[in-house]
Scaffold this motif. Sequence first.
Motif, short mmCIF file in Angstrom:
data_model
loop_
_atom_site.label_atom_id
_atom_site.label_comp_id
_atom_site.label_asym_id
_atom_site.label_seq_id
_atom_site.Cartn_x
_atom_site.Cartn_y
_atom_site.Cartn_z
N ASP A 45 8.41 14.31 -2.45
CA ASP A 45 8.00 13.59 -2.76
C ASP A 45 7.27 12.96 -2.71
O ASP A 45 7.22 12.39 -1.19
CB ASP A 45 9.22 13.03 -2.91
CG ASP A 45 9.26 11.02 -3.50
OD1 ASP A 45 8.77 11.02 -4.07
OD2 ASP A 45 9.86 10.54 -3.34
N ILE A 46 6.04 12.97 -2.76
CA ILE A 46 5.13 12.17 -2.35
C ILE A 46 4.23 11.09 -2.70
O ILE A 46 4.67 10.28 -4.36
CB ILE A 46 3.64 12.83 -2.79
CG1 ILE A 46 3.53 14.29 -2.58
CG2 ILE A 46 1.80 12.81 -1.83
CD1 ILE A 46 1.87 15.56 -3.19
N GLY A 47 4.19 9.98 -1.76
CA GLY A 47 4.05 8.28 -2.09
C GLY A 47 5.60 8.42 -2.10
O GLY A 47 5.99 7.39 -3.55
N ALA A 48 6.99 8.18 -1.68
CA ALA A 48 8.04 8.19 -1.96
C ALA A 48 8.32 6.53 -1.74
O ALA A 48 9.65 6.81 -2.03
CB ALA A 48 8.86 8.72 -0.65
N GLY A 49 7.53 5.98 -1.62
CA GLY A 49 8.35 4.17 -1.60
C GLY A 49 9.13 4.00 -0.52
O GLY A 49 9.24 4.78 0.96
N GLU A 68 5.06 8.91 2.83
CA GLU A 68 4.41 7.37 2.53
C GLU A 68 3.67 7.28 3.32
O GLU A 68 3.90 7.17 4.26
CB GLU A 68 6.26 6.92 2.33
CG GLU A 68 6.02 5.39 2.12
CD GLU A 68 5.07 5.00 0.79
OE1 GLU A 68 4.23 3.46 0.49
OE2 GLU A 68 5.76 5.63 -0.70
N LEU A 69 2.68 6.54 2.66
CA LEU A 69 1.94 5.36 3.07
C LEU A 69 2.30 3.91 4.00
O LEU A 69 1.50 3.89 4.89
CB LEU A 69 0.85 5.14 2.82
CG LEU A 69 -0.20 4.81 2.96
CD1 LEU A 69 -1.21 5.58 3.98
CD2 LEU A 69 -1.94 4.22 1.27
N VAL A 70 3.01 3.51 3.58
CA VAL A 70 3.06 2.48 3.87
C VAL A 70 3.98 1.74 4.68
O VAL A 70 5.17 2.75 4.55
CB VAL A 70 3.19 1.26 2.25
CG1 VAL A 70 3.75 -0.16 3.34
CG2 VAL A 70 2.15 1.54 1.30
N GLN A 88 5.01 9.60 7.68
CA GLN A 88 3.68 7.93 7.23
C GLN A 88 2.97 9.26 6.60
O GLN A 88 2.64 10.33 7.64
CB GLN A 88 3.74 7.36 8.43
CG GLN A 88 2.63 6.79 7.91
CD GLN A 88 2.37 5.17 8.27
OE1 GLN A 88 2.84 5.54 9.29
NE2 GLN A 88 1.72 3.98 7.98
N GLY A 89 1.98 9.18 5.81
CA GLY A 89 1.04 9.50 5.38
C GLY A 89 0.59 9.91 4.19
O GLY A 89 0.66 8.31 3.04
N THR A 90 -0.82 10.59 3.85
CA THR A 90 -1.64 9.93 2.74
C THR A 90 -1.67 10.99 1.11
O THR A 90 -1.36 12.23 1.92
CB THR A 90 -2.98 9.37 2.24
OG1 THR A 90 -3.71 9.44 1.04
CG2 THR A 90 -3.52 10.44 3.46
N LEU A 107 4.39 12.99 -7.49
CA LEU A 107 3.23 12.71 -7.47
C LEU A 107 3.37 11.45 -7.98
O LEU A 107 2.95 11.33 -8.73
CB LEU A 107 2.01 13.85 -7.84
CG LEU A 107 0.63 12.99 -6.93
CD1 LEU A 107 0.46 13.32 -5.38
CD2 LEU A 107 -0.63 13.43 -7.32
N PHE A 108 4.64 10.59 -7.86
CA PHE A 108 4.52 8.99 -8.74
C PHE A 108 4.13 7.92 -8.64
O PHE A 108 3.67 7.38 -8.82
CB PHE A 108 5.99 8.74 -8.38
CG PHE A 108 7.16 9.36 -9.41
CD1 PHE A 108 6.57 10.93 -9.56
CD2 PHE A 108 8.96 9.41 -9.42
CE1 PHE A 108 7.55 11.94 -10.61
CE2 PHE A 108 9.53 10.41 -10.07
CZ PHE A 108 8.58 11.74 -10.75
N GLY A 109 4.20 7.40 -6.96
CA GLY A 109 3.52 6.46 -6.73
C GLY A 109 2.06 6.71 -6.44
O GLY A 109 0.69 5.83 -6.72
#
Length: 255
Positions: A45-49, A68-70, A88-90, A107-109
């Motif tokens: 899950d990339i950009g998993a929020g 998740e980046l944030v 954490q990552g991009t 790749l949802f977010g």
Amino acid sequence: MTELEEYYGKFCEEKRLTRRHGQVEFRTSMKYIHDYLKPGDKILDIGAGTGRYSIALANEGYDVEAIELVKYNLGMLKAQKSSVKAHQGTALDLSRYKDETFDVTLLFGPMYHLFTPEDKTKALLEAKRVTKTGGIILVAYVMNDYSILIHGFRDGYIKEAFSKGKIDESFQTHTSIKDLYSYIRIENINDLNEKTDLKRIKIIASDGPADYMRPVLNKMDNETFELFMQYHLSTCERMDMIGASSHTLDILKKI
């Protein structure tokens, strides 16, 4: 702190997906994820929020990793003590993972917040690299005409957006990182798939008219809302519904 981190420190994605309009998107996306999942599949899950999708899938017994980046979102995800392996990552750098690692990649977010075709292409290529040949990549986008109708006309920013060059004469938006969201059209999505040699299985309107109908959905009794869900699921693959949807879900296969 970046603009994106500051934004998600105030805006709770978890709550959005539990409200009526967000439930439409979540339930629809989960339905289509399950259409392609097999027992024993490994999921990224990339950009998993905050983990709305990854935790739900982990709770079903799947082996799930999340990027998740944030930091705020990542902290909320980890605080739920699930089996998700979260980092954490991009989306632009998945070098922690080897090629051909995952059966299904979400790749949802990230595509909401990547603004150049080059960055969008790079994110897709990274997702493709870590997905097994024959595997499935599901990619979410926020659509251009939703932005025009809601933020432009409904919320009254259309003239200001024109004067600042945020919208051109074809009503295509031209946003930057300070605007937080990148809005896209079907033809742009098609171009990205062609550049990355990913084969579309289908594309759907993951929330259809739901975002336009927030007050109406909130007033519905449960039975009526379930009828709306039936209507939405019966129409969300129709091409005449997709371009005006708030979100779309592009379902791709690595060949």
